[in-house]
Design a protein around this motif. Structure first.
Motif, PDB file in Angstrom:
ATOM      1  N   ARG A  63       0.833  -1.208   0.000  1.00 24.38           N
ATOM      2  CA  ARG A  63       0.000   0.000   0.000  1.00 24.38           C
ATOM      3  C   ARG A  63       0.861   1.249   0.000  1.00 24.38           C
ATOM      4  NH1 ARG A  63      -4.419  -0.941   4.774  1.00 24.38           N
ATOM      5  NH2 ARG A  63      -5.189  -2.946   4.076  1.00 24.38           N
ATOM      6  N   GLU A  67      -3.592   4.977   0.790  1.00 22.97           N
ATOM      7  CA  GLU A  67      -4.520   3.952   0.335  1.00 22.97           C
ATOM      8  C   GLU A  67      -5.130   3.216   1.517  1.00 22.97           C
ATOM      9  OE1 GLU A  67      -2.571   1.375  -2.373  1.00 22.97           O
ATOM     10  OE2 GLU A  67      -2.301   2.914  -3.881  1.00 22.97           O
ATOM     11  N   LYS A  68      -6.417   2.877   1.393  1.00 20.42           N
ATOM     12  CA  LYS A  68      -7.126   2.180   2.464  1.00 20.42           C
ATOM     13  C   LYS A  68      -7.671   0.818   2.041  1.00 20.42           C
ATOM     14  CE  LYS A  68      -6.856   5.583   5.384  1.00 20.42           C
ATOM     15  NZ  LYS A  68      -5.997   5.535   6.521  1.00 20.42           N
ATOM     16  N   TYR A  70      -7.922  -3.107   0.547  1.00 25.93           N
ATOM     17  CA  TYR A  70      -7.147  -4.319   0.719  1.00 25.93           C
ATOM     18  C   TYR A  70      -6.575  -4.764  -0.620  1.00 25.93           C
ATOM     19  CZ  TYR A  70      -9.104  -4.764   5.365  1.00 25.93           C
ATOM     20  OH  TYR A  70      -9.456  -4.546   6.661  1.00 25.93           O
ATOM     21  N   LYS A  71      -5.395  -5.366  -0.587  1.00 28.62           N
ATOM     22  CA  LYS A  71      -4.767  -5.895  -1.791  1.00 28.62           C
ATOM     23  C   LYS A  71      -4.283  -7.305  -1.505  1.00 28.62           C
ATOM     24  CE  LYS A  71      -3.148  -1.476  -3.538  1.00 28.62           C
ATOM     25  NZ  LYS A  71      -1.992  -0.706  -3.981  1.00 28.62           N
TER      26      LYS A  71
END
Length: 106
Positions: A63, A67-68, A70-71
């Motif tokens: 991230r 950025e908030k 999920y990845k």
């Protein structure tokens, strides 16, 4: 919330230190193993530390600052294992047990 985290982490480290002292006390009279496992343990420890660092580095780059969302992590062993950084922490502890040359683990 911060005080709770600090308290939990402090208690964890105190209990880990106490466990290591107890394990050392319990293993004083035991004979040494017939094979030398220090070098195998050292290799496992270095492999575990390196793999843990690599996968934590991949997670830290996942991230950007703002950025908030999920990845899903990619690369390393993330395609084969759900949490490879935890796998390498287990390898670290196995290496420590080989280096300490005792079956007791705190």
């Amino acid at each position: 919330m911060i005080l709770g985290s600090i308290t939990f982490i402090t208690l964890f480290y105190i209990s880990a230190a106490a466990s290591l002292i107890i394990v050392q006390y319990l293993s004083l009279g035991l004979p040494d193993p017939s094979i030398d496992t220090k070098y195998i343990g050292l290799i496992l420890f270095i492999l575990g530390i390196s793999g843990n660092f690599y996968h934590h580095n991949l997670l830290s780059k996942l991230r950007n600052n703002n950025e908030k969302e999920y990845k899903i992590p990619r690369g390393g062993l993330f395609d084969l294992v759900i949490c490879p950084h935890y796998l390498f922490e287990i390898i670290i502890f196995i290496g420590i047990s080989f280096i300490s040359r005792t079956s007791f683990m705190g």
